[in-house]
Design an enzyme around this catalytic site. Structure first.
Site: not given
Ligand code: NAI
Length: 697
Positions: A105, A125
């Site tokens: 990210e 995640e």
């Protein structure tokens, strides 16, 4: 600060430096923003390169910060990414080795990304019950398309950088750099130094030729596959948001979904399991730097069910194994089964023929103990009888070289007593594998009174090498897992006496999420195993109440799948459990003899009596120091007994219910005259935690 700053010509290089994987902890995040400010303030700097030191670009969030205020302290990851996007000078991420979660990210917040080939890129995640929370669900589809992004985010699996760079129209990597990444990144930074406007991933458009139909299709598919877990579907929802929402609104959606998941029991269970797995290897009095003994060659005594499976683990890891038996036929049979197992893997395309050959070449056999003398470790897997173990360990003591580790795979016997058969009890340890040993993840390591610290450290490291979840247990009857399962089985027996059928109990437990209910499990493992153990145990504890139904079953010769008859009937060669009239009659007759009028028992009662039986014994096990921590017990049950992952193990489940409620239910169960009132006396630790409003964790 865990990031360094240096000037290379007119390019500022910010290097994340937070070993082992440059987790984005507070100090690292601060290092990035401080470095960026410095670069922006320096007129000589034309561009910025961000990279990672050592063996990763960044593995994402720093798990050591989980749950601490530092994890959220500003600059948090979202702020860092906003700062990068707002930079007036181009920022190039030079990605290598690993770019996962927050690490990816972060790179997506940079203007450009270049990568070494072979870099593992992922947003994992979902594996801890979440969705990416720092823009991953909005930026990734903008650079690799919605379909690829959904694949990556829903699976959480890594993809290699060069594969991603091949996707048509991708904008994730501007360049794959063979050779010196930094030199390539600096050259690329020079190339783009003056290009304006600066490209931002947030400005890219996302589209799909048949967006609505595609999203509906994926939602249906993912919902079907992820039954007990909410996160995968939320991943789809978030990425789908990128198709219809402006970037900032998509980010809001991501945040809402992320926060919604954080507090679900499933997410808590997954995070618990993630941390619990890591905790298992931490032994307070055996520090991580304890020296280990070298294990280059292994010996296995006994080529039966367990010996063969145990040997396979080491062959798979490239460690030569010599197997010893009493008779040549037993060796031939054992080796034959190992070969057949490998061949089945080859047939399924899971193993290449040359690997099979290489593994079999590492295996040798013998009838002669003299051939074991160069082995660094031996694992005994002979019959479960103390007399047999005694003979074997006395012989091993004579023939094995000094310093060799002597391990027993016993499932119930006293490892300290076994150690005492030798003149080197410090070298003796228990390695309790689960059947089938080449498949099951769990390895209970039994630490004897005299076991040396370096022996324990060696076996823990070896467990990791053969890819097991390795949990330390002290010496007691049944160790962690089987000691608890005894109480679970006792309750299952009482339930039959009171009115349940085996199928009703199994169904309730399977609905709760267990891979298998207790009776199907008994049929799979062999009911005779428990019968044999009960004969010994209940001789020692004549006053302990248990239901005789399981003994009556064995007296009928119904040992389970292997005899095509157990708690259920079986068609030879098949595993379908068919409810049995013989068993129903047997249970009803037994009930009548006890004078019990059967009653209707709810699924809730079944589940709670069985699970709280585990919890109460688990609490005793923690209190006695047999397990180092409650989360170790959860790992034993998640990896060895088919306890549902979304419940995080029995102790975590009890925490979720609330220990006060657990104790209250136990009081109700104790009032049942057909149950064993003493059974439900709360373990002192459980009573104390419940009274103080605390939890196991
Ligand atoms: P098994 O009966 O399948 O195999 C035992 C093997 O040991 C036989 O092939 C036998 O010929 C050989 N053996 C017996 N005495 C010997 C001696 N003195 N020297 C050399 N070889 C000898 O038994 P299994 O199931 O493999 O169990 C072995 C050990 O593993 C036992 O201690 C058992 O409690 C334990 N264990 C078994 C599990 C299971 O599910 N079967 C699970 C975990 C542990």
């Amino acid at each position: 600060m865990s990031a360094t700053y240096e000037l290379r010509g007119n390019v500022a290089v910010i290097t994340l430096n937070n070993p082992p994987v440059n987790g984005l902890g507070y100090e690292t995040r601060l290092g990035i923003t401080t470095g960026l400010e410095r670069a922006l303030a320096d007129a000589a700097v034309k561009a910025v390169v961000i990279t990672g030191a050592g063996k990763a670009f960044s593995g994402g969030a720093d798990i050591r910060e989980f749950g601490s205020p530092k994890a959220l302290a500003e600059p948090n990851l979202l702020s860092v990414i906003l700062a990068l996007e707002a930079s007036t000078k181009p920022v190039v991420a030079a990605v290598h080795s690993v770019a996962m979660g927050g690490g990816l990210e972060l790179a997506l917040g940079c203007h450009y990304r270049v990568a070494s080939p072979g870099t593992l890129v992922a947003l994992p995640e979902v594996k801890i019950g979440l969705i990416p929370g720092a823009g991953g669900t909005q930026r990734l589809p903008r650079v690799i398309g919605v379909e690829n992004a959904i694949n990556m985010i829903v699976s959480g699996e890594p993809v290699k950088s060069e594969m991603l760079a091949m996707a048509p129209g991708q904008k994730l990597f501007q360049k794959i750099i063979e050779g010196d990444l930094m030199a390539g990144a600096l050259a690329y930074a020079a190339e783009v130094a003056d290009v304006r406007p600066l490209p931002l991933v947030r400005d890219l458009k996302v589209s799909h030729p048949s967006a609505d139909a595609y999203v509906q299709f994926v939602k249906n598919m993912v919902a079907g596959m992820s039954k007990n877990f909410p996160a995968p579907l939320k991943c789809v929802e978030a990425v789908a948001g990128s198709l219809r929402l402006r970037f900032d609104d998509g980010m809001k959606l991501e945040r809402e979904l992320f926060i919604g998941l954080m507090s679900t029991p499933e997410c808590k269970a997954l995070r618990h399991a993630f941390m619990a797995e890591r905790a298992t290897s931490k032994i307070p009095d055996v520090p991580a730097d304890t020296p280990v003994r070298e294990v280059k060659k292994l010996a296995v005594i006994g080529a039966g069910t367990m010996g063969g499976g145990i040997a396979m683990n080491f062959l798979n890891a490239g460690i030569p194994v010599v197997m010893l038996e009493m008779k040549q036929e037993a060796l031939d049979k054992g080796v034959g089964i190992i070969k057949k197992n490998y061949e089945a893997q080859v047939k399924k395309g899971k193993l290449k023929q040359d690997k099979l050959d290489a593994r079999m070449a590492l295996l040798s056999t013998t009838l002669n103990y003299a051939d074991l003398k160069d082995a660094d470790m031996v694992i005994e897997a002979v019959f479960e009888e103390m007399g047999v173990k005694e003979k074997v360990f006395k012989t091993l003591d004579e023939v094995m070289k000094p310093g060799a580790i002597l391990a027993s795979n016993t499932s119930t016997l006293d490892v300290d007593q076994i150690a005492a058969f030798t003149k080197r009890p410090q070298d003796v340890i228990g390695t309790h594998f689960f059947s089938p040993a080449n498949v099951m993840k769990l390895l209970e390591v039994i630490r004897g009174k005299a076991t040396a610290k370096d022996v324990l450290a060696t076996v823990m490291a070896l467990g990791k090498k053969i890819k097991k979840t390795t949990v330390v247990s002290g010496v007691c009857d049944g160790f962690i897992g089987n000691r608890m399962i005894e109480q679970y089985s006792r309750q299952a027996g009482f339930l039959l006496e009171e009115g349940c059928t085996p199928a009703q109990v199994d169904k309730a437990m399977e609905k709760f999420g267990m891979a298998m209910g207790p009776f199907r499990m008994g049929d799979l493992a062999g009911n005779d195993v428990g019968w044999y153990i009960r004969k010994r145990r209940y001789l020692e504890k004549p006053n302990l109440r248990y239901s005789k139904t399981a003994d009556l079953l064995c007296e009928l010769g119904r040992f389970g799948q292997k005899t095509s008859a157990g708690w259920y009937d079986y068609v030879p060669g098949k595993r379908d459990a068919i409810p049995s009239k013989v068993v129903t009659d047997m249970i009803e007759k037994h009930r009548a003899e006890l004078g019990i009028t059967p009653r209707k028992i709810s699924d809730d009662e079944i589940v709670h009596r069985l699970v709280y039986a585990l919890v109460n014994e688990g609490a005793k096990i923690v209190e006695e120091g047999i397990a180092m921590r409650a989360s170790d017990i959860d790992m034993v049950y998640l990896t060895g007994y088919g306890f549902p992952l979304h419940r995080g193990g029995p102790m975590n489940y009890a925490d979720t219910v609330g220990l006060f409620n657990v104790v209250a239910a136990m009081k109700r169960f104790a009032a049942n005259p057909l149950d064993d009132a003493g059974f439900w006396t709360p373990a002192p630790l459980l009573a104390k935690l419940a009274a103080e409003g605390k939890s196991f964790s």
